[in-house]
Write a protein that holds these residues in place. Sequence first.
Motif, short mmCIF file in Angstrom:
data_model
loop_
_atom_site.label_atom_id
_atom_site.label_comp_id
_atom_site.label_asym_id
_atom_site.label_seq_id
_atom_site.Cartn_x
_atom_site.Cartn_y
_atom_site.Cartn_z
N HIS A 151 -4.82 0.73 -2.64
CA HIS A 151 -6.15 1.23 -2.34
C HIS A 151 -7.22 0.53 -3.18
O HIS A 151 -8.34 0.32 -2.72
CB HIS A 151 -6.20 2.74 -2.54
N GLU A 185 -15.84 -1.35 9.80
CA GLU A 185 -14.50 -1.63 9.28
C GLU A 185 -13.64 -2.33 10.33
O GLU A 185 -12.92 -3.28 10.02
CB GLU A 185 -13.82 -0.33 8.83
N ALA A 264 -9.96 0.26 7.99
CA ALA A 264 -9.36 1.37 7.25
C ALA A 264 -10.43 2.34 6.74
O ALA A 264 -11.51 1.92 6.33
CB ALA A 264 -8.56 0.84 6.07
N TYR A 265 -10.09 3.61 6.79
CA TYR A 265 -10.92 4.66 6.21
C TYR A 265 -12.37 4.64 6.71
O TYR A 265 -13.32 4.53 5.93
CB TYR A 265 -10.89 4.59 4.68
N HIS A 267 -13.52 7.30 7.92
CA HIS A 267 -13.84 8.51 7.18
C HIS A 267 -13.48 8.25 5.72
O HIS A 267 -12.78 7.29 5.40
CB HIS A 267 -13.05 9.71 7.70
N SER A 268 -13.93 9.10 4.82
CA SER A 268 -13.63 8.92 3.41
C SER A 268 -12.13 9.05 3.17
O SER A 268 -11.42 9.74 3.90
CB SER A 268 -14.38 9.95 2.56
N ARG A 269 -11.67 8.40 2.11
CA ARG A 269 -10.26 8.47 1.77
C ARG A 269 -9.88 9.90 1.41
O ARG A 269 -8.81 10.37 1.81
CB ARG A 269 -9.97 7.54 0.58
N GLN A 272 -9.30 11.93 4.51
CA GLN A 272 -8.06 11.58 5.19
C GLN A 272 -6.83 12.07 4.43
O GLN A 272 -5.83 12.46 5.03
CB GLN A 272 -7.99 10.07 5.41
N THR A 279 -5.74 5.99 9.27
CA THR A 279 -5.31 5.08 8.21
C THR A 279 -4.10 5.64 7.47
O THR A 279 -3.11 4.93 7.25
CB THR A 279 -6.45 4.84 7.20
N ARG A 280 -4.18 6.89 7.12
CA ARG A 280 -3.08 7.51 6.38
C ARG A 280 -1.79 7.49 7.20
O ARG A 280 -0.72 7.19 6.67
CB ARG A 280 -3.44 8.95 6.02
N ARG A 294 -11.63 -3.07 4.78
CA ARG A 294 -12.49 -1.93 4.53
C ARG A 294 -13.89 -2.43 4.20
O ARG A 294 -14.05 -3.24 3.30
CB ARG A 294 -11.92 -1.12 3.35
#
Length: 294
Positions: A151, A185, A264-265, A267-269, A272, A279-280, A294
């Motif tokens: 990450h 992204e 990726a992400y 939305h915020s990590r 998620q 992504t997760r 990202r």
Amino acid sequence: MLIDIKNILLPLNGSGDLEAVMSVALDFARRFDAHLSAVVVGSDPSEVATLAGEGISAGMVNEMIDTATTEAQRRAIAIRKAFDAFIHEHGIRRVEPSKIGSSAGDGVSASLDVLNGTEHDSLTWRSRLADMTLVPNLAKDGDPRASETLHAILFDSGRPLVIAPPAPPKTVGKRIAIAWNGTPEASLALRCILPWAHKAEAVQVLTCQDYQRRGPGADEVVTYLRMHGISATAREFEAVNRDIGAGLLKAATEFNADMLGMGAYSHSRLRQMILGGVTRHILEQAQLTVLMSR
């Protein structure tokens, strides 16, 4: 002119089975006539020293530091031995880190450097001058630091991150699926996967109404790829049990994709990690090589 892949950063932290990531690294290095910049990150004694204020004596802290340093040295020696055997087996020319780039165009080459400091700083800084970073798949029972390293590079490098599959793949990049939802992204991932798409036998753009945001549609992506000399098709997929990530992987499998490119992400990590997200799901479930940006 399309920027080619010439410098591949390959973090080797010794966690999990490195056979798959080394297999993908060899494929990419030969495909792009690239250099493999392998790095091993040593332990940072200062991280252990922070425990001094938590009821641990100074003597115990010093013992922990000495142990961590010894483990780091042993790990570096073991990784160096495995790396030397790998490049010898495959006839890869080895160069010293200080000589990287001095003989560009002379075929595939590799170097191994041992870095001091935290993985976040050391690898992130190196990744900013790599054309891509290649990391092992995140094993469910693996070292938690591997996830933090992944990450850190994904969020702070500004370069594409490629995650190897759990097992050595038969092929990589022959059939490419591109996840598209119109976000910045996804746009960056699309740009980053062009070097592979140019060499692929088939490319498909995957989109889902529940995944799509405001932005260009899949047909416009196909047109963009055609402008780059890449023939692609578009397909709309459905979520599986309301899970977009599962639907994306199902569509990629039905296309027989051996590589997936995606942003990726969006939305915020944090969101998620708590609620789940595309992504997760991909990080936890993908069985193919994945390029993320990202």
